[in-house]
Design a protein around this motif. Structure first.
Motif, PDB file in Angstrom:
ATOM      1  N   HIS A  75      -3.373   3.654  -1.797  1.00 39.17           N
ATOM      2  CA  HIS A  75      -3.979   2.480  -2.416  1.00 39.17           C
ATOM      3  C   HIS A  75      -4.482   1.509  -1.344  1.00 39.17           C
ATOM      4  CE1 HIS A  75      -3.232   2.856  -6.826  1.00 39.17           C
ATOM      5  NE2 HIS A  75      -2.387   3.786  -6.394  1.00 39.17           N
ATOM      6  N   ARG A  76      -3.738   1.360  -0.269  1.00 36.98           N
ATOM      7  CA  ARG A  76      -4.197   0.472   0.809  1.00 36.98           C
ATOM      8  C   ARG A  76      -5.457   1.029   1.468  1.00 36.98           C
ATOM      9  NH1 ARG A  76      -0.275  -3.431   2.340  1.00 36.98           N
ATOM     10  NH2 ARG A  76       1.859  -2.938   1.699  1.00 36.98           N
ATOM     11  N   ILE A  77      -5.465   2.331   1.740  1.00 41.37           N
ATOM     12  CA  ILE A  77      -6.656   2.947   2.337  1.00 41.37           C
ATOM     13  C   ILE A  77      -7.839   2.804   1.385  1.00 41.37           C
ATOM     14  CG2 ILE A  77      -7.691   5.098   3.151  1.00 41.37           C
ATOM     15  CD1 ILE A  77      -5.622   4.156   5.061  1.00 41.37           C
ATOM     16  N   GLY A  78      -7.596   3.064   0.117  1.00 43.11           N
ATOM     17  CA  GLY A  78      -8.672   2.944  -0.858  1.00 43.11           C
ATOM     18  C   GLY A  78      -9.222   1.539  -0.971  1.00 43.11           C
ATOM     19  N   GLN A  79      -8.353   0.548  -0.797  1.00 43.48           N
ATOM     20  CA  GLN A  79      -8.783  -0.842  -0.911  1.00 43.48           C
ATOM     21  C   GLN A  79      -9.564  -1.310   0.312  1.00 43.48           C
ATOM     22  OE1 GLN A  79      -8.541  -3.048  -3.407  1.00 43.48           O
ATOM     23  NE2 GLN A  79      -9.426  -4.721  -2.209  1.00 43.48           N
ATOM     24  N   SER A  80      -9.077  -0.989   1.506  1.00 44.25           N
ATOM     25  CA  SER A  80      -9.694  -1.603   2.691  1.00 44.25           C
ATOM     26  C   SER A  80      -9.778  -0.681   3.899  1.00 44.25           C
ATOM     27  CB  SER A  80      -8.938  -2.883   3.075  1.00 44.25           C
ATOM     28  OG  SER A  80      -7.550  -2.654   3.192  1.00 44.25           O
ATOM     29  N   GLY A  81      -9.807   0.619   3.695  1.00 41.50           N
ATOM     30  CA  GLY A  81     -10.072   1.553   4.779  1.00 41.50           C
ATOM     31  C   GLY A  81      -9.103   1.438   5.929  1.00 41.50           C
ATOM     32  N   LEU A  82      -9.656   1.301   7.149  1.00 41.86           N
ATOM     33  CA  LEU A  82      -8.813   1.280   8.335  1.00 41.86           C
ATOM     34  C   LEU A  82      -7.979   0.010   8.441  1.00 41.86           C
ATOM     35  CD1 LEU A  82     -11.155   2.905  11.002  1.00 41.86           C
ATOM     36  CD2 LEU A  82      -9.216   3.929   9.789  1.00 41.86           C
ATOM     37  N   ILE A  83      -8.419  -1.081   7.840  1.00 42.88           N
ATOM     38  CA  ILE A  83      -7.549  -2.262   7.784  1.00 42.88           C
ATOM     39  C   ILE A  83      -6.307  -1.915   6.968  1.00 42.88           C
ATOM     40  CG2 ILE A  83      -7.312  -4.607   6.886  1.00 42.88           C
ATOM     41  CD1 ILE A  83     -10.191  -5.119   7.639  1.00 42.88           C
ATOM     42  N   GLY A  84      -6.505  -1.233   5.853  1.00 41.90           N
ATOM     43  CA  GLY A  84      -5.374  -0.803   5.044  1.00 41.90           C
ATOM     44  C   GLY A  84      -4.483   0.186   5.771  1.00 41.90           C
ATOM     45  N   PHE A  85      -5.074   1.034   6.586  1.00 38.10           N
ATOM     46  CA  PHE A  85      -4.302   1.985   7.397  1.00 38.10           C
ATOM     47  C   PHE A  85      -3.342   1.232   8.311  1.00 38.10           C
ATOM     48  CE2 PHE A  85      -3.972   4.717  11.239  1.00 38.10           C
ATOM     49  CZ  PHE A  85      -3.485   5.884  10.656  1.00 38.10           C
ATOM     50  N   GLY A  86      -3.850   0.183   8.981  1.00 38.82           N
ATOM     51  CA  GLY A  86      -2.999  -0.606   9.860  1.00 38.82           C
ATOM     52  C   GLY A  86      -1.957  -1.400   9.103  1.00 38.82           C
ATOM     53  N   GLU A  87      -2.355  -2.032   7.996  1.00 38.96           N
ATOM     54  CA  GLU A  87      -1.398  -2.813   7.216  1.00 38.96           C
ATOM     55  C   GLU A  87      -0.320  -1.922   6.616  1.00 38.96           C
ATOM     56  OE1 GLU A  87      -4.332  -6.527   5.969  1.00 38.96           O
ATOM     57  OE2 GLU A  87      -4.076  -4.849   4.579  1.00 38.96           O
ATOM     58  N   SER A  88      -0.690  -0.692   6.306  1.00 38.85           N
ATOM     59  CA  SER A  88       0.284   0.248   5.764  1.00 38.85           C
ATOM     60  C   SER A  88       1.343   0.592   6.808  1.00 38.85           C
ATOM     61  CB  SER A  88      -0.433   1.514   5.288  1.00 38.85           C
ATOM     62  OG  SER A  88       0.423   2.334   4.539  1.00 38.85           O
ATOM     63  N   TYR A  89       0.922   0.680   8.080  1.00 38.74           N
ATOM     64  CA  TYR A  89       1.910   0.911   9.141  1.00 38.74           C
ATOM     65  C   TYR A  89       2.801  -0.311   9.318  1.00 38.74           C
ATOM     66  CZ  TYR A  89       4.041   2.303  13.522  1.00 38.74           C
ATOM     67  OH  TYR A  89       4.955   2.645  14.498  1.00 38.74           O
ATOM     68  N   GLN A  90       2.203  -1.498   9.300  1.00 41.17           N
ATOM     69  CA  GLN A  90       2.999  -2.724   9.414  1.00 41.17           C
ATOM     70  C   GLN A  90       4.063  -2.800   8.314  1.00 41.17           C
ATOM     71  OE1 GLN A  90      -0.926  -5.089   9.869  1.00 41.17           O
ATOM     72  NE2 GLN A  90       0.651  -6.518  10.560  1.00 41.17           N
ATOM     73  N   ALA A  91       3.689  -2.360   7.113  1.00 35.35           N
ATOM     74  CA  ALA A  91       4.596  -2.423   5.971  1.00 35.35           C
ATOM     75  C   ALA A  91       5.653  -1.330   5.993  1.00 35.35           C
ATOM     76  CB  ALA A  91       3.798  -2.335   4.669  1.00 35.35           C
ATOM     77  N   GLY A  92       5.484  -0.324   6.859  1.00 35.61           N
ATOM     78  CA  GLY A  92       6.440   0.783   6.912  1.00 35.61           C
ATOM     79  C   GLY A  92       6.135   1.885   5.922  1.00 35.61           C
ATOM     80  N   ASP A  93       4.896   1.928   5.385  1.00 35.57           N
ATOM     81  CA  ASP A  93       4.529   2.986   4.447  1.00 35.57           C
ATOM     82  C   ASP A  93       4.430   4.338   5.139  1.00 35.57           C
ATOM     83  OD1 ASP A  93       4.314   1.046   2.474  1.00 35.57           O
ATOM     84  OD2 ASP A  93       2.142   0.837   2.682  1.00 35.57           O
ATOM     85  N   TRP A  94       4.134   4.328   6.440  1.00 38.92           N
ATOM     86  CA  TRP A  94       4.018   5.591   7.169  1.00 38.92           C
ATOM     87  C   TRP A  94       4.507   5.409   8.606  1.00 38.92           C
ATOM     88  CZ3 TRP A  94       0.833   6.296  11.509  1.00 38.92           C
ATOM     89  CH2 TRP A  94      -0.140   5.308  11.735  1.00 38.92           C
ATOM     90  N   ASP A  95       4.750   6.536   9.238  1.00 36.61           N
ATOM     91  CA  ASP A  95       5.214   6.576  10.620  1.00 36.61           C
ATOM     92  C   ASP A  95       4.707   7.863  11.253  1.00 36.61           C
ATOM     93  OD1 ASP A  95       6.771   4.901  12.391  1.00 36.61           O
ATOM     94  OD2 ASP A  95       8.124   4.592  10.694  1.00 36.61           O
ATOM     95  N   SER A  96       5.047   8.038  12.507  1.00 35.49           N
ATOM     96  CA  SER A  96       4.726   9.287  13.194  1.00 35.49           C
ATOM     97  C   SER A  96       5.736   9.502  14.313  1.00 35.49           C
ATOM     98  CB  SER A  96       3.316   9.246  13.784  1.00 35.49           C
ATOM     99  OG  SER A  96       3.064  10.420  14.540  1.00 35.49           O
TER     100      SER A  96
END
Length: 429
Positions: A80-101
Motif C-alpha cells: 500500500h505504501r509503494i502503491g501510494q507514493s512509490g520510492l518514498i513509500g519504499f523508504g517510509e516502509s523501511y522506517q516503519a519496520g514493514d521490511w528488512d534485509s
C-alpha cells in the motif's frame, strides 16, 4: 500467496510517534495501486533474481537462497505504501519496520543497477500515479536554504561525531589502492584518507602560502585548517550554526584563528576577491534552479588567474534530467532542496553563465562506496549511543537506509564523485 481484490486495510506500525513521523505512522489504503505494486515486485524479483520473503517462510517468487533478500514483515502495508507514493513509500516502509534485509546494501545495489529497467517501458505511465514535485518551501532560495541546511547539519554535532573519523570530514575520502585500483579502506586509515582528499583538492586549486581562499560549505573546519596550515588566509561560509560553532573551536584549538574566518553566510551574499575557491560536496545542496547563480557568484569573486576546485557527487546526465524536479525519499527526509548534478550540467552552467570552464575531472566513485561503508558500520555499531542522544528508532532506521542507499548508489555506478577544476581560459591572441 493469494491476493484479494479488496484486502483489509493494513494496520499502522507500532512505536512510531505520529507527531514527528506523520507519514510513517499513517499507512495508506489504496488497494488497486497496492495490487499493481505487488505485480511489479513479482516481475522485478523474477528478472533480477531477488528473494522476496513473506511471513510464514513463503516466497513471492522462486529465488535461490543466496540471492539478495527483501524480507517483508507486513506485506500489505508495504504494498500500500509503494502503491501510494512509490520510492518514498519504499523508504517510509523501511522506517516503519514493514521490511528488512539481511544484507541491505546488496539488495539496494541490485535495485540501483540499471534502475530504468525495473519498470517495463509500457508501464512508465504508472510514475504519474505517485511522482510528486518538491514543495516550494524546500526550494533553496536565500530564505529557505538555511532551514534546509538546519534539518540535516544541525541535527547534533554529537551525532556526526559518533560515526565520522577524527577529522569530522563528511564527504568522500581517497584511500590508497591495490594494483587493480581497488580502494584499500579501513577505519584506521580513514582520517589519513580524508587528508589525502583535502590535500588533492587544495593542490588542484594551487593553495599555498599567501593564497586568499574562499571555502563554500565549512563542514566542521578540516579543509580550512589544512589550507591555513599552508599559510593561506581563508573565508569559510556555512549556514549551519552548529557547524560554525564547532569549526571555530577546532580552528582555534589548531592555533589558526588568525588565518580563518567562519561566516554564517549564504554563498550568494559573499563579497571580496579570492585566488582560490574550494567547495566540497556543496553544489548538490544548491538545487538545479540556482546552479547559474552559484557558478556566477564564484566567477564574480575569483581573482584573475584564480582557480576553482570542487568536489561533487555526480550522476549520468540522462538520469539527472529524468530525476530533476522529482520529490524523492532522500529529498523528503535527508537533503531537502538538493539535486545531484551531472558533469555535463556543470559544463553547461559554467559555459552559459560564467567565463569559467571545466579544465579537469578526476572521478573516484568506488572510494565513496567504501567511505560510506565505514560510516554505516560505525553508525550501526553505535546504535545505543544514537538512542542515548534522543533519536528514536524511526530516525535510526532512516539513517541506516540513507547510508546503505548511498553506498549502493556508488557501488552500482549509479552515482560518482569527482574533483573538478574550473579555470578561465587564456584569451586567444
Amino acid at each position: 500467496m493469494t491476493w484479494s481484490a479488496e484486502p483489509l486495510a493494513p494496520a499502522a506500525p507500532a512505536l512510531v510517534d505520529a507527531r514527528h513521523w506523520p507519514d510513517v505512522a499513517r499507512t495508506p489504503y489504496v488497494p488497486v495501486r497496492a495490487a499493481v505494486a505487488r505485480r511489479l515486485l513479482v516481475r522485478i524479483a523474477r528478472r533480477r533474481g531477488l528473494r522476496v520473503e513473506l511471513p510464514g517462510e513463503r516466497l513471492l517468487a522462486p529465488a535461490p537462497a543466496t540471492a539478495p533478500a527483501l524480507r517483508l514483515h507486513r506485506p500489505d502495508a508495504f504494498f500500500h505504501r509503494i502503491g501510494q507514493s512509490g520510492l518514498i513509500g519504499f523508504g517510509e516502509s523501511y522506517q516503519a519496520g514493514d521490511w528488512d534485509s539481511p544484507d541491505l546494501v546488496a539488495l539496494l545495489t541490485e535495485l540501483a543497477t540499471a534502475p530504468e529497467t525495473l519498470v517495463p517501458t509500457g508501464a512508465q505511465w504508472l510514475r504519474r500515479l505517485y511522482v510528486q514535485r518538491p514543495p516550494a518551501a524546500e526550494l533553496s532560495t536565500p530564505d529557505n536554504a538555511r532551514t534546509n541546511i538546519h534539518r540535516h547539519y544541525d541535527l547534533s554535532n554529537d551525532l556526526f561525531e559518533l560515526f565520522l573519523d577524527r577529522t569530522l570530514s563528511y564527504s568522500s575520502a581517497i584511500f590508497p589502492t591495490a594494483q587493480d585500483g581497488t580502494p584499500l579502506a579501513s577505519w584506521e586509515g580513514l582520517a589519513e584518507a580524508q587528508h589525502r582528499k583535502i590535500d588533492r583538492l587544495l593542490d588542484l586549486a594551487h593553495v599555498r602560502s599567501g593564497s586568499r581562499v574562499l571555502e563554500i560549505g565549512t563542514g566542521w573546519g578540516e579543509l580550512a585548517i589544512r589550507a591555513a596550515a599552508r599559510g593561506a588566509t581563508v573565508i569559510s561560509l556555512t549556514l549551519s550554526e552548529e557547524q560554525q560553532a564547532l569549526a571555530r573551536r577546532r580552528i582555534a584549538d589548531a592555533g589558526l584563528a588568525d588565518r580563518v574566518e567562519v561566516r554564517l553566510c549564504d554563498y550568494r551574499a559573499v563579497e571580496g576577491e579570492f585566488d582560490a575557491v574550494v567547495s566540497v560536496e556543496m553544489v548538490e545542496a544548491v538545487g538545479r534552479p540556482f546552479w547559474p547563480v552559484y557558478f556566477a557568484t564564484i566567477d564574480r569573486v575569483l581573482a584573475p588567474g584564480g582557480r576553482v576546485a570542487l568536489q561533487a557527487i555526480t550522476m549520468p546526465h540522462e538520469r539527472m534530467l529524468a530525476s530533476s524536479g522529482t520529490y524523492t525519499w532522500i529529498l523528503k527526509y535527508i537533503f531537502p532542496g538538493g539535486q545531484i548534478p551531472s558533469t555535463e550540467a556543470i559544463r553547461q552552467a559554467t559555459a552559459q553563465h560564467t567565463d569559467l570552464r571545466v579544465a579537469d575531472c578526476d572521478s573516484f566513485g568506488p572510494h565513496y562506496a567504501q567511505t560510506l561503508r565505514l560510516w554505516r558500520e560505525r553508525f550501526t555499531e553505535r546504535a545505543d549511543e544514537v538512542d542515548a542522544l534522543g533519536f528514536d528508532q524511526v530516525f535510526r532506521r532512516m539513517w541506516e537506509l540513507y547510508l546503505a542507499y548511498s553506498e549502493a548508489g556508488f557501488a552500482a555506478g549509479y552515482l560518482d564523485v569527482q574533483q573538478i577544476l574550473l579555470t578561465r581560459p587564456e584569451p586567444t591572441r
